[in-house]
Structure formats: C-alpha cells, structure tokens
Write an enzyme that holds these catalytic residues in place. Structure first.
Site, PDB file in Angstrom:
ATOM      1  N   SER A  74       0.797  -1.236   0.000  1.00 58.08           N
ATOM      2  CA  SER A  74       0.000   0.000   0.000  1.00 58.08           C
ATOM      3  C   SER A  74       0.828   1.285   0.000  1.00 58.08           C
ATOM      4  O   SER A  74       0.274   2.358  -0.219  1.00 58.08           O
ATOM      5  CB  SER A  74      -0.932   0.026   1.206  1.00 58.08           C
ATOM      6  OG  SER A  74      -2.052  -0.760   0.945  1.00 58.08           O
ATOM      7  N   LYS A  77       0.490   3.310  -3.012  1.00 54.88           N
ATOM      8  CA  LYS A  77      -0.672   4.190  -3.215  1.00 54.88           C
ATOM      9  C   LYS A  77      -0.278   5.667  -3.154  1.00 54.88           C
ATOM     10  O   LYS A  77      -0.959   6.524  -3.708  1.00 54.88           O
ATOM     11  CB  LYS A  77      -1.743   3.890  -2.153  1.00 54.88           C
ATOM     12  CG  LYS A  77      -2.348   2.493  -2.261  1.00 54.88           C
ATOM     13  CD  LYS A  77      -3.231   2.178  -1.049  1.00 54.88           C
ATOM     14  CE  LYS A  77      -3.801   0.760  -1.111  1.00 54.88           C
ATOM     15  NZ  LYS A  77      -4.505   0.376   0.133  1.00 54.88           N
ATOM     16  N   TYR A 199      -3.724  -1.921 -10.239  1.00 55.59           N
ATOM     17  CA  TYR A 199      -3.661  -1.818  -8.771  1.00 55.59           C
ATOM     18  C   TYR A 199      -2.759  -2.903  -8.163  1.00 55.59           C
ATOM     19  O   TYR A 199      -1.834  -2.608  -7.396  1.00 55.59           O
ATOM     20  CB  TYR A 199      -5.089  -1.899  -8.194  1.00 55.59           C
ATOM     21  CG  TYR A 199      -5.100  -2.008  -6.693  1.00 55.59           C
ATOM     22  CD1 TYR A 199      -4.796  -0.907  -5.896  1.00 55.59           C
ATOM     23  CD2 TYR A 199      -5.377  -3.227  -6.065  1.00 55.59           C
ATOM     24  CE1 TYR A 199      -4.772  -1.023  -4.506  1.00 55.59           C
ATOM     25  CE2 TYR A 199      -5.358  -3.340  -4.685  1.00 55.59           C
ATOM     26  CZ  TYR A 199      -5.054  -2.240  -3.911  1.00 55.59           C
ATOM     27  OH  TYR A 199      -5.022  -2.359  -2.549  1.00 55.59           O
ATOM     28  N   TYR A 251      -4.487   3.530   8.140  1.00 59.58           N
ATOM     29  CA  TYR A 251      -5.830   2.944   8.252  1.00 59.58           C
ATOM     30  C   TYR A 251      -6.483   3.210   9.596  1.00 59.58           C
ATOM     31  O   TYR A 251      -6.375   4.311  10.120  1.00 59.58           O
ATOM     32  CB  TYR A 251      -5.791   1.437   7.949  1.00 59.58           C
ATOM     33  CG  TYR A 251      -5.007   1.159   6.708  1.00 59.58           C
ATOM     34  CD1 TYR A 251      -5.471   1.626   5.482  1.00 59.58           C
ATOM     35  CD2 TYR A 251      -3.799   0.504   6.747  1.00 59.58           C
ATOM     36  CE1 TYR A 251      -4.745   1.407   4.328  1.00 59.58           C
ATOM     37  CE2 TYR A 251      -3.072   0.280   5.587  1.00 59.58           C
ATOM     38  CZ  TYR A 251      -3.559   0.736   4.395  1.00 59.58           C
ATOM     39  OH  TYR A 251      -2.840   0.531   3.275  1.00 59.58           O
ATOM     40  N   VAL A 269       1.181  -3.781   3.776  1.00 61.48           N
ATOM     41  CA  VAL A 269       1.148  -5.081   4.458  1.00 61.48           C
ATOM     42  C   VAL A 269       2.400  -5.924   4.202  1.00 61.48           C
ATOM     43  O   VAL A 269       2.540  -7.001   4.765  1.00 61.48           O
ATOM     44  CB  VAL A 269      -0.125  -5.913   4.138  1.00 61.48           C
ATOM     45  CG1 VAL A 269      -1.357  -5.286   4.761  1.00 61.48           C
ATOM     46  CG2 VAL A 269      -0.301  -6.132   2.648  1.00 61.48           C
TER      47      VAL A 269
HETATM   48  N1  GLN Z   1      -2.303  -5.177  -2.103  1.00 61.97           N
HETATM   49  C1  GLN Z   1      -2.844  -5.150  -0.773  1.00 61.97           C
HETATM   50  C2  GLN Z   1      -4.339  -5.370  -0.827  1.00 61.97           C
HETATM   51  O1  GLN Z   1      -4.940  -5.003  -1.803  1.00 61.97           O
HETATM   52  C3  GLN Z   1      -2.504  -3.830  -0.157  1.00 61.97           C
HETATM   53  C4  GLN Z   1      -3.003  -3.706   1.261  1.00 61.97           C
HETATM   54  C5  GLN Z   1      -2.089  -2.954   2.180  1.00 61.97           C
HETATM   55  O2  GLN Z   1      -0.874  -2.895   2.016  1.00 61.97           O
HETATM   56  N2  GLN Z   1      -2.654  -2.441   3.240  1.00 61.97           N
HETATM   57  O3  GLN Z   1      -4.914  -5.916   0.070  1.00 61.97           O
END
Ligand code: GLN
Length: 315
Positions: A74, A77, A199, A251, A269
């Site tokens: 993530s 992003k 994505y 988050y 993650v």
């Molecule tokens: N690629 C992971 C997902 O879509 C990204 C989630 C994350 O890093 N919080 O669940």
C-alpha cells in the site's frame, strides 16, 4: 544559519539513535503476524528489520536490513495518488473523500453506505479509483506508475515481484468485489479487470528502505525532489497529500500512529512504513510482522522511538 547548525547537530546523534532503536525493537520482531492473506507474503522471514533516514541534502543513515527488498504494497498508493492528483488537481475529490475511514483497509460496508465513493485514497477502494484514473489517462498505466517510482527512487532496476502479483490476483476477491461495487455506481470507468491489474501491479513492486526513503524526499520538500530538482506536486498539493498520510495512511490506527509517532506516514502489508518530516528528512522502516490493523509492529515502534529520542516530529 541556526537551522543549519541544528540539522548538523541532529545528524551527529542519529547513528547512535538507530543503534539503540535496533536493540530496543528486537523483542518485537517475533510478536507480529506476517500478512498471509496474500500467501506469497506469508513466506517472508519475519525476523528482519531495516531502517533508513535521509536528509534533504542526501545524507543517509541506515541500520539493519536496509538494503533488502520487500513488497511495498500500500505504500505504492502514495505514488499513484501523486500522479492522479497532479493530473486532475482538485477535481480528484469528486470521486474520492478525504476523511479517515476508521475501518479496515479492505472494508466493504462503508462503501455501500456512501454510494460507492471511497472515504480516502489510501483504503483499497480509494486506491482502486486512483488506479482507474491512471488507467483512463495513460496508454500504459502500470508502466507509467513504475517509471514514476524508478525516477523518484533513482533506481532503474525497480520491478514487480511476479510471484507476489500472481498471489494477489489469485486471492484478490475482496478487491475485485470493491471494484465491481464501485463500477455499479459509475465510479470505475475502465474494465474492472484492467484496473485491478494496475492496482495489483503497483502493490507488487519491490523496494528496500533506502529506495523508499529516497522516493519520499519530494514529500518532505514541498513537492520538489531535492536530488533532481523536479516538481511532482505543488506545495499546496504536497501539504494535502501529507495531511492524508497523517490522517489515513495507517488505516484504522492512524489516530494511534499520529499519537505515538507524530509524523505523516504510509504503511503497507509487506511490513514497510515510510514517513517524512517536512523541510528536513524522510524515513523508511521495514519489518514484516504486522499488528492487527496491518501495520508493521516493530516498524511503528521504531518510528515512535525515533521521534521520541530525537525530539522531532511535526508537532
Ligand atoms: N495489495 C494489498 C491489498 O490489496 C494492499 C493492502 C495494504 O498494504 N494495506 O490488500
């Protein structure tokens, strides 16, 4: 001049502080849980920790597994958002909110209550809308994001881990559900499969802590990367992106992260977290064991120790 002297004094203290942090987080390494909902990430040895601090002039301090590649997940992003924000400017917010969600990053419930408009660009639904914007505007969307990452890291070899990508695709049913749901509200323009490829692709990029800290320097410098002089966002957009990192970047524990760490930061993650202190430095940590909200356990603690021991934060 006083600022310069203060920065040089701070730099002199960092090697010892990093050494202390590495020792203090050691007991936490085994306590987190690697992300096994993406099976390929579940295989990573969790007994690893790396940390890099980079000042705007490029001075670097590092410790531990700072040169080991990991899945940025993530954190990517932030880069796709940078590109979409530069493209659509304030119109971006017609399709996305800017409030913390207070819910897990892959939650479906809120999306239904809010008619397919994601709360913010850092929960999965929001990042999928961003991927859709990039897909709509560029002929080769994934490579557009990859090239951006290669430019801000100065690492031309940066690439996607194909095993992680395949794993994400095989087990990406929740993300597919989010995307289809938003498409039913007209908030996804391209084909869902195409958008998800973009994505999952940007989430599966690998970097090390040094790359990540280098990449985040433009966010610490009002949108201008200090090492190539290029402007990626204007100062106001950079302020907004950093504000979103502070309020939404980790988050449903963004409040706790702000409380303990006191920096805008973005987690993934894969166990990475990158953050900045405006006008001063960027910082990247990595340790694969996660807490219950999906943020690196030892990484969060390392950042808390860093701001505590140095006495610097944004507050
Ligand atoms: N690629 C992971 C997902 O879509 C990204 C989630 C994350 O890093 N919080 O669940």
């Amino acid at each position: 001049m006083d600022d310069l002297i203060a920065t040089e004094k701070l730099k002199a203290t960092i090697p010892e502080i990093l050494e202390e942090i590495q020792k203090e987080i050691a007991p936490l390494l085994s306590m987190g849980q690697v992300a096994n909902y993406i099976p390929e990430l579940g295989d990573v040895d969790q007994n690893q920790f790396g940390m890099v601090v980079r000042f705007l002039d490029g001075t670097t301090f590092e410790t531990g597994n700072s040169q080991t590649n990991f899945s940025i997940q993530s954190i990517s992003k932030v880069f796709s958002l940078t590109q979409a924000f530069a493209l659509l400017k304030e119109n971006l917010w017609n399709r996305l909110g800017k409030e913390p969600s207070g819910n897990p990053f892959n939650s479906l419930i809120q999306l239904e209550n809010e008619n397919g408009k994601p709360r913010n660009p850092f929960i999965n639904a929001g990042a999928i809308v961003i991927a859709d914007i990039i897909t709509h505007h560029f002929e080769d969307p994934l490579n557009t994001i990859l090239d951006f990452m290669r430019e801000v890291t100065f690492n031309k070899k940066l690439t996607i881990n194909m095993n992680v990508l395949q794993s994400e695709k095989n087990y990406g049913h929740r993300n597919a559900a989010l995307a289809h749901f938003m498409k039913s509200y007209g908030n996804i323009y391209s084909e869902v499969e195409e958008v998800l490829d973009v994505y999952f692709g940007h989430c599966s990029v690998e970097m090390n802590c040094f790359d990540l800290a280098t990449a985040f320097l433009y966010l610490a410098n009002h949108g201008v990367h200090p090492l190539n002089g290029k402007t990626y966002l204007n100062a106001s957009q950079t302020k907004r992106l950093n504000a979103l990192m502070l309020t939404c970047g980790t988050y449903d524990s963004a409040g706790e992260f702000a409380f303990k760490v006191g920096l805008p930061g973005k987690s993934g993650v894969g166990g990475g977290i990158a953050g900045i202190i405006p006008g001063l430095l960027s910082i990247a940590v990595w340790s694969p064991g996660l807490d219950k909200c999906g943020n690196s356990l030892a990484g969060t603690k390392a950042l808390e120790l860093f701001t505590t021991k140095t006495g610097i934060s944004i507050f």
